[in-house]
Design a protein around this motif. Structure first.
Motif, short mmCIF file in Angstrom:
data_model
loop_
_atom_site.label_atom_id
_atom_site.label_comp_id
_atom_site.label_asym_id
_atom_site.label_seq_id
_atom_site.Cartn_x
_atom_site.Cartn_y
_atom_site.Cartn_z
N PRO A 72 -12.09 -16.99 8.56
CA PRO A 72 -11.33 -16.70 7.34
C PRO A 72 -11.84 -17.48 6.13
O PRO A 72 -12.41 -18.57 6.27
N ARG B 230 -2.39 -19.69 1.81
CA ARG B 230 -2.55 -18.28 2.21
C ARG B 230 -1.43 -17.94 3.19
O ARG B 230 -1.22 -18.69 4.15
N TYR B 231 -0.74 -16.87 2.93
CA TYR B 231 0.26 -16.35 3.88
C TYR B 231 -0.12 -14.91 4.22
O TYR B 231 -0.45 -14.12 3.33
N VAL B 232 -0.08 -14.60 5.49
CA VAL B 232 -0.44 -13.26 5.93
C VAL B 232 0.73 -12.66 6.70
O VAL B 232 1.24 -13.26 7.64
N SER B 233 1.16 -11.51 6.25
CA SER B 233 2.30 -10.85 6.89
C SER B 233 1.88 -9.46 7.34
O SER B 233 1.07 -8.81 6.68
N GLU B 234 2.44 -9.03 8.45
CA GLU B 234 2.21 -7.66 8.89
C GLU B 234 3.45 -6.84 8.61
O GLU B 234 4.57 -7.24 8.95
N GLU C 37 5.35 -2.93 8.59
CA GLU C 37 5.32 -1.65 9.30
C GLU C 37 5.45 -0.49 8.33
O GLU C 37 6.47 0.20 8.29
N ILE D 110 -4.06 -1.74 8.36
CA ILE D 110 -4.44 -1.89 9.77
C ILE D 110 -4.63 -0.48 10.35
O ILE D 110 -5.60 -0.20 11.03
N ARG E 196 0.69 0.60 9.33
CA ARG E 196 0.82 -0.86 9.22
C ARG E 196 -0.21 -1.40 8.25
O ARG E 196 -1.32 -0.86 8.14
N GLN F 255 -1.59 -5.46 6.48
CA GLN F 255 -1.43 -6.91 6.31
C GLN F 255 -1.36 -7.20 4.83
O GLN F 255 -2.23 -6.72 4.08
N ILE G 133 -2.18 -10.06 2.55
CA ILE G 133 -2.83 -11.37 2.51
C ILE G 133 -2.54 -11.94 1.13
O ILE G 133 -3.08 -11.48 0.12
N GLU H 89 4.89 -16.41 10.36
CA GLU H 89 4.85 -14.97 10.57
C GLU H 89 5.25 -14.68 12.02
O GLU H 89 4.78 -15.35 12.94
N HIS I 295 -4.32 -12.00 12.90
CA HIS I 295 -3.81 -13.14 12.13
C HIS I 295 -4.83 -14.27 12.11
O HIS I 295 -5.08 -14.89 11.07
N ALA J 96 -8.01 -13.98 12.42
CA ALA J 96 -9.20 -13.59 11.67
C ALA J 96 -9.06 -13.90 10.18
O ALA J 96 -10.06 -14.18 9.52
N VAL J 97 -7.87 -13.85 9.64
CA VAL J 97 -7.73 -14.07 8.20
C VAL J 97 -7.10 -15.41 7.84
O VAL J 97 -7.09 -15.79 6.66
#
Lengths: 380, 113
Positions: free
Chosen positions: A102, A206-210, A212, A303, A307, A309, A311, B16, B33, B35-36
């Protein structure tokens, strides 16, 4: 007239005229897996997409990876100090070379080496060396060593991906012959961002959320604030929506928000007395805050069709945040969570198949621009 | 739609969370997750599984699960009883596969050789 899926199958392409009934993207473009397959080629392999922030790879050999659809690149700082991108694919037999890395935790390498058979490349992508077994024919009785001509470093290097930048923001384009330069795609956004001291700020969070839902669902939600009054009640208290402005350009649009109480000049990276939220087609945003000396970016990374992400990166004067800055990021995260819920709720409705084609209001012209760009890409 | 007692995994660094019906969904979530962000993922509420021997190896976990080919997510859930993260379990599986002790009869499933 709303177009329901009532058997009539009355949907049309997005009308260029926002006052037409068919001013929105038909619902199936949000839910059909085949559309996502098409978007990988017609959108994400054709337009400029954000790769990352060059401040995160300041030294020669620093690198990170970035995946866009099915494609992954290694973004690295070369010996001349330039940032370059190569497919993360070895020229020998196509192996993936470096592990996922990353931008927030970059690696460093002297050269790019494939672990499979140790083909090794310079940071400019030229083939530097292969093991001895590729230079002689000792195991092949049909050949003499003299029959082996060796590999031309220039002709057997890595496949480079076109890059360009706006300030410290690095973009990629996978097309052999891109329809637009980055400057053409960004238009006024490039001038506006380059006038700001973005390089002086450091990556802090950095916050990453998935989420739907389809990536365009979130892109659409980001592009308007009619939903804010009802759904972001903590945030909306400090905003004067009456004085907000929506600016639409060719490939980006800007939402300007004025704060009720003006903030100190030193609390603002930009001179405008407002927040500016830029959406840059297809999936990148730059968020200039009105109440913090910093800025943020979102990558709305699909994705699959259902879905994505989010970032979310935050940049401040220093990577160690003050308590106020921490609180600012928490508030931003809260807004994201509220938006995720709205988008997932909308997507549940879209996925039911009831709606054939929605309709946009006359003030949703930013969203109309977004839907038009998608339609143009599909038709190209 | 996930139930309230569905298995849950989360990232301790950025909180998360992922609710999963299929344990391998957690593996896919971890990969995306990681990966980033570079962050690891832990099981917050693993699925119900047979008891495992304490402080065993990942190979024992695969064997104890009793499936001819165990889903990687299930193996990670089992190993979480020893305090292992999802990333640590996948690394251990990778190491054991390279020594020939485990093999992969189908994608993201492993079996004892």
């Amino acid at each position: 007239m709303t177009r329901w899926n009532d058997g009539a199958e009355e949907v049309s392409a997005v009308s260029p005229d926002i006052t037409d009934e068919t001013n929105a993207l038909p619902a199936r473009y949000f839910t059909d897996p085949d559309v996502w397959e098409m978007e990988k080629e017609k959108i994400f392999s054709r337009y400029w997409v954000y790769a990352g922030h060059e401040n995160c790879i300041p030294e020669t050999g620093d690198y990170f990876t970035r995946t866009v659809g099915d494609k992954q690149v290694v973004v690295a700082r070369d010996e001349d100090g330039d940032v370059r991108a190569f497919y993360n694919v070895c020229a020998h037999r196509g192996s993936k070379m470096v592990e996922d890395t990353p931008m927030t935790d970059p690696g460093n390498m002297g050269r790019i080496q494939c672990p499979y058979h140790l083909w090794t490349y310079d940071l400019d992508g030229d083939l530097r060396s292969t093991p001895r077994s590729f230079e002689e024919a000792s195991l092949n009785p049909d050949l003499d060593d003299a029959d082996v001509s060796g590999l031309d470093p220039d002709e057997n290097g890595l496949m480079e991906v076109r890059t360009d930048d706006i300030g410290p923001l690095v973009f990629l384009n996978f097309a052999d012959d891109p329809p637009l330069t980055l400057a053409e795609q960004a238009g006024k956004l490039k001038t506006r961002l380059e006038s700001l001291p973005l390089s002086e700020y450091e990556h802090a969070r950095r916050y990453v959320s998935e989420v739907e839902c389809n990536w365009k669902t979130f892109g659409g939600n980001y592009s308007e604030c009619d939903h804010c009054q009802a759904n972001h009640q903590d945030w909306i208290r400090g905003i004067q929506l009456d004085e907000s402005e929506l600016e639409v350009n060719d490939y980006h649009w800007v939402l300007h928000y004025t704060h009720e109480e003006d903030v100190e000049d030193e609390l603002r990276i930009h001179d405008e007395h407002e927040a500016q939220f830029h959406y840059f087609w297809p999936n990148f945003t730059v968020n200039m805050y009105g109440t913090a000396d910093g800025y943020g970016t979102y990558i709305v990374d699909p994705i699959d069709e259902g879905r994505f992400q989010l970032i979310a990166d935050y940049y401040f004067a220093e990577s160690d945040l003050s308590e106020d800055e921490e609180e600012f990021v928490r508030t931003s995260r809260q807004l994201q969570e509220e938006d995720f819920e709205l988008c997932e709720r909308q997507y549940e409705g879209l996925r039911s198949g009831a709606l054939g084609q929605g309709q946009l209001g006359p003030n949703e012209h930013t969203l109309h621009r977004f839907h038009r760009l998608a339609q143009e890409a599909y038709d190209a | 739609m996930a139930r309230n007692d569905s298995p849950v995994a989360s990232c301790p660094d950025c909180e998360e969370r992922r609710t999963a019906e299929d344990p391998n969904e957690v593996v896919r979530f971890y990969r995306r997750h990681h990966a980033v962000t570079g962050h690891d993922v832990v099981w917050e509420r693993p699925p119900s599984l047979p008891d495992l021997p304490p402080n065993a190896d990942v190979e024992d976990a695969v064997a104890a699960l009793g499936d001819p080919d165990a889903a990687l997510g299930t193996v990670a859930a089992a190993a979480s009883e020893w305090g292992w993260t999802v990333g640590e379990t996948l690394d251990a599986v990778h190491d054991r596969r390279l020594t020939g002790a485990l093999w992969e009869p189908r994608d993201d499933h492993v079996a004892v050789v």
